[in-house]
Design a protein around this motif. Structure first.
Motif, PDB file in Angstrom:
ATOM      1  N   ILE A  63       0.842  -1.203   0.000  1.00 38.93           N
ATOM      2  CA  ILE A  63       0.000   0.000   0.000  1.00 38.93           C
ATOM      3  C   ILE A  63       0.874   1.249   0.000  1.00 38.93           C
ATOM      4  O   ILE A  63       0.598   2.235  -0.709  1.00 38.93           O
ATOM      5  N   HIS A  64       1.936   1.220   0.784  1.00 36.39           N
ATOM      6  CA  HIS A  64       2.869   2.355   0.821  1.00 36.39           C
ATOM      7  C   HIS A  64       3.504   2.564  -0.550  1.00 36.39           C
ATOM      8  O   HIS A  64       3.658   3.712  -1.015  1.00 36.39           O
ATOM      9  N   LYS A  66       2.210   1.687  -3.479  1.00 32.88           N
ATOM     10  CA  LYS A  66       1.175   2.190  -4.376  1.00 32.88           C
ATOM     11  C   LYS A  66       0.925   3.682  -4.157  1.00 32.88           C
ATOM     12  O   LYS A  66       0.702   4.431  -5.121  1.00 32.88           O
ATOM     13  N   ASN A  67       0.970   4.104  -2.909  1.00 28.42           N
ATOM     14  CA  ASN A  67       0.762   5.517  -2.603  1.00 28.42           C
ATOM     15  C   ASN A  67       1.850   6.378  -3.239  1.00 28.42           C
ATOM     16  O   ASN A  67       1.579   7.440  -3.808  1.00 28.42           O
ATOM     17  N   LYS A  68       3.084   5.904  -3.177  1.00 25.06           N
ATOM     18  CA  LYS A  68       4.201   6.647  -3.782  1.00 25.06           C
ATOM     19  C   LYS A  68       4.078   6.689  -5.302  1.00 25.06           C
ATOM     20  O   LYS A  68       4.469   7.675  -5.943  1.00 25.06           O
ATOM     21  N   LEU A  70       1.574   7.117  -7.068  1.00 23.18           N
ATOM     22  CA  LEU A  70       0.647   8.156  -7.535  1.00 23.18           C
ATOM     23  C   LEU A  70       1.374   9.390  -8.039  1.00 23.18           C
ATOM     24  O   LEU A  70       0.866  10.127  -8.894  1.00 23.18           O
ATOM     25  N   ASN A  82       2.141  -0.635 -10.302  1.00 21.88           N
ATOM     26  CA  ASN A  82       0.907  -0.651  -9.516  1.00 21.88           C
ATOM     27  C   ASN A  82       0.160  -1.963  -9.694  1.00 21.88           C
ATOM     28  O   ASN A  82      -0.377  -2.516  -8.729  1.00 21.88           O
ATOM     29  N   GLU A 123      -8.115   3.479  -9.496  1.00 22.22           N
ATOM     30  CA  GLU A 123      -6.807   3.450 -10.154  1.00 22.22           C
ATOM     31  C   GLU A 123      -6.930   3.108 -11.637  1.00 22.22           C
ATOM     32  O   GLU A 123      -6.119   3.573 -12.452  1.00 22.22           O
ATOM     33  N   GLU A 142      -6.136   9.113  -2.167  1.00 22.99           N
ATOM     34  CA  GLU A 142      -5.475   9.328  -0.869  1.00 22.99           C
ATOM     35  C   GLU A 142      -6.433   9.018   0.282  1.00 22.99           C
ATOM     36  O   GLU A 142      -6.024   8.488   1.325  1.00 22.99           O
ATOM     37  N   PHE A 145      -6.467   5.332   0.643  1.00 25.84           N
ATOM     38  CA  PHE A 145      -5.209   4.895   1.258  1.00 25.84           C
ATOM     39  C   PHE A 145      -5.259   5.085   2.781  1.00 25.84           C
ATOM     40  O   PHE A 145      -4.798   4.227   3.543  1.00 25.84           O
ATOM     41  N   THR A 146      -5.823   6.200   3.202  1.00 31.24           N
ATOM     42  CA  THR A 146      -5.956   6.475   4.638  1.00 31.24           C
ATOM     43  C   THR A 146      -6.876   5.461   5.303  1.00 31.24           C
ATOM     44  O   THR A 146      -6.576   4.942   6.390  1.00 31.24           O
ATOM     45  N   SER A 149      -5.121   2.044   5.466  1.00 34.51           N
ATOM     46  CA  SER A 149      -4.104   2.038   6.517  1.00 34.51           C
ATOM     47  C   SER A 149      -4.743   1.905   7.894  1.00 34.51           C
ATOM     48  O   SER A 149      -4.225   1.202   8.772  1.00 34.51           O
TER      49      SER A 149
END
Length: 205
Positions: A63-64, A66-68, A70, A82, A123, A142, A145-146, A149
């Motif tokens: 997940i971290h 994938k977040n980067k 973006l 991704n 996505e 985002e 993602f939050t 998490s």
């Protein structure tokens, strides 16, 4: 010289011996039951807690990543990386689902799956350039993602709490087994003394 035992004394000795046998049998059954509890608890800690916690950790790493992605400028490379991360997450989620879930855990796991599905759908729009507003889509991603998490944090806390609970069950079973063993020794000593009295005690005429 040892005197000859009477018929009544022989019956008492046989009864006492039977009590000893039944006591040993009963404590052996209880010890086996306690051993099964300890074994099951340890297997649960390993299979459903430690392994599950490892799945959560690996999902969190993906997940971290994938977040980067973006904010990566290379769109084609970003889409490939991704998709690879998504494949890894889906595999880990399937393995996690195969573990023993508590009711609370199942609730947050379902929320995790829903948020992942929504993120994957979003996505597809992002990486196919079908979204009219990329900035708004990224902001929405985002948000997912939050949420994901947060789901993973709660699931990780569940593993810790359940692991402690299983260890508590194991310790209690061990303590009960030790207590029964001490009681068994005491009872055997008492019964042994009673048998000795039956054999050697000569009633007054």
């Amino acid at each position: 010289m040892m005197r000859k035992l009477t018929h009544f004394q022989k019956i008492k000795i046989a009864a006492a011996s039977l009590v000893v046998f039944l006591l040993v049998l009963a404590t052996n059954i209880m010890d086996n039951n306690h051993f099964d509890i300890v074994q099951q608890s340890l297997e649960t800690v390993l299979d459903d807690r430690l392994v599950a916690k490892d799945y959560i950790y690996k999902i969190s790493r993906q997940i971290h990543l994938k977040n980067k992605l973006l904010y990566t400028s290379d769109h084609e490379q970003m889409a490939k990386a991704n998709q690879k991360a998504n494949d890894s997450i889906q595999t880990l989620v399937a393995k996690y689902a195969a573990t023993e879930l508590t009711p609370k855990e199942a609730q947050y796991f379902e929320s995790l799956e829903n948020n992942l599905d929504k993120l994957f759908q979003l996505e597809k729009q992002l990486y196919s350039n079908s979204s009219s507003d990329q900035v708004a889509a990224i902001e929405k991603a985002e948000t997912y993602f939050t949420r994901i998490s947060s789901n993973l944090d709660v699931l990780s806390e569940v593993q810790l709490a359940e692991g402690k609970r299983q260890i508590h069950y194991s310790n209690r079973a061990i303590e009960n087994s030790n207590l029964i063993a001490k009681l068994e020794i005491g009872a055997l000593i008492v019964i042994g003394l009673i048998i000795q009295i039956f054999i050697f005690f000569k009633p007054s005429e």
